[in-house]
Design a protein around this motif. Structure first.
Motif, PDB file in Angstrom:
ATOM      1  N   VAL A   1      11.416   6.074  -2.079  1.00 14.15           N
ATOM      2  CA  VAL A   1      10.131   5.238  -1.621  1.00 14.15           C
ATOM      3  C   VAL A   1      10.146   4.109  -2.765  1.00 14.15           C
ATOM      4  O   VAL A   1       9.804   2.913  -2.228  1.00 14.15           O
ATOM      5  N   ASP A   2      10.227   4.255  -3.806  1.00 14.51           N
ATOM      6  CA  ASP A   2      10.051   3.330  -5.052  1.00 14.51           C
ATOM      7  C   ASP A   2      11.053   2.264  -4.575  1.00 14.51           C
ATOM      8  O   ASP A   2      10.633   0.871  -4.585  1.00 14.51           O
TER       9      ASP A   2
ATOM     10  N   VAL B   1       0.830  -1.352   0.226  1.00  9.88           N
ATOM     11  CA  VAL B   1      -0.031   0.031   0.016  1.00  9.88           C
ATOM     12  C   VAL B   1       0.876   1.244  -0.002  1.00  9.88           C
ATOM     13  O   VAL B   1       0.692   2.119  -0.744  1.00  9.88           O
ATOM     14  N   ILE B   2       1.692   1.310   0.762  1.00 13.83           N
ATOM     15  CA  ILE B   2       2.678   2.544   1.010  1.00 13.83           C
ATOM     16  C   ILE B   2       3.423   2.804  -0.336  1.00 13.83           C
ATOM     17  O   ILE B   2       3.631   3.576  -1.038  1.00 13.83           O
ATOM     18  N   TRP B   3       3.943   1.604  -1.078  1.00 12.09           N
ATOM     19  CA  TRP B   3       4.744   1.659  -2.250  1.00 12.09           C
ATOM     20  C   TRP B   3       3.791   2.209  -3.285  1.00 12.09           C
ATOM     21  O   TRP B   3       4.260   2.984  -4.044  1.00 12.09           O
ATOM     22  N   LEU B   4       2.561   1.558  -3.119  1.00 10.96           N
ATOM     23  CA  LEU B   4       1.650   1.941  -4.485  1.00 10.96           C
ATOM     24  C   LEU B   4       1.383   3.584  -4.310  1.00 10.96           C
ATOM     25  O   LEU B   4       0.973   4.354  -5.187  1.00 10.96           O
ATOM     26  N   LEU B   5       1.252   3.973  -2.945  1.00  8.94           N
ATOM     27  CA  LEU B   5       0.752   5.372  -2.670  1.00  8.94           C
ATOM     28  C   LEU B   5       1.812   6.228  -3.179  1.00  8.94           C
ATOM     29  O   LEU B   5       1.620   7.289  -3.738  1.00  8.94           O
ATOM     30  N   LYS B   6       3.062   6.014  -2.716  1.00  8.42           N
ATOM     31  CA  LYS B   6       4.272   7.073  -2.652  1.00  8.42           C
ATOM     32  C   LYS B   6       5.593   6.936  -3.780  1.00  8.42           C
ATOM     33  O   LYS B   6       6.280   7.593  -3.984  1.00  8.42           O
ATOM     34  N   LYS B   7       5.287   5.630  -4.661  1.00  9.89           N
ATOM     35  CA  LYS B   7       6.510   5.431  -5.297  1.00  9.89           C
ATOM     36  C   LYS B   7       6.524   6.455  -6.783  1.00  9.89           C
ATOM     37  O   LYS B   7       7.685   6.697  -7.075  1.00  9.89           O
TER      38      LYS B   7
END
Length: 112
Positions: free
Chosen positions: A44-45, A32-38
């Protein structure tokens, strides 16, 4: 690298502890964090993919050790997996909090 980017990179690894609350949360949290901020932060990616790959690797190892627990060798393996996973996650959190990238040892790099 901004403080915000550094913090979100750390959250990618910290989110793996969601697995303590919900099944497969160790994979869902970093995902979830990766998809939101990548797209917003390159750091972050990179950290999100690393954390996600490690949590997928751990999930596979837990399933194999769980199957082997029928013949009793899986129980010590499960304990070892949990201990090493905690150590590696805490090390990753500390490294990314300092702004450095962290590469997990013993990681299947499935997401590139």
């Amino acid at each position: 690298m901004t403080t915000d980017e550094k913090n979100w990179g750390m959250y990618c690894h910290l989110a793996a502890f969601a697995g303590l609350l919900i099944p497969f949360g160790n994979v869902i949290g970093p995902l979830v964090i990766w998809l939101l901020k990548k797209d917003e932060y390159p750091h972050v990616d990179m950290e999100g993919k690393e954390s996600l790959n490690f949590q997928i690797t751990v999930s596979i190892a837990v399933m194999v050790a769980g199957a082997l627990s029928v013949v009793l060798i899986g129980i010590p393996l499960l304990i070892a997996i949990v201990v090493f996973t905690l150590i590696f996650i805490i090390k990753a959190i500390m490294e990314t909090n300092e702004g450095r990238s962290y590469r997990y040892p013993y990681n299947l790099r499935l997401i590139k």
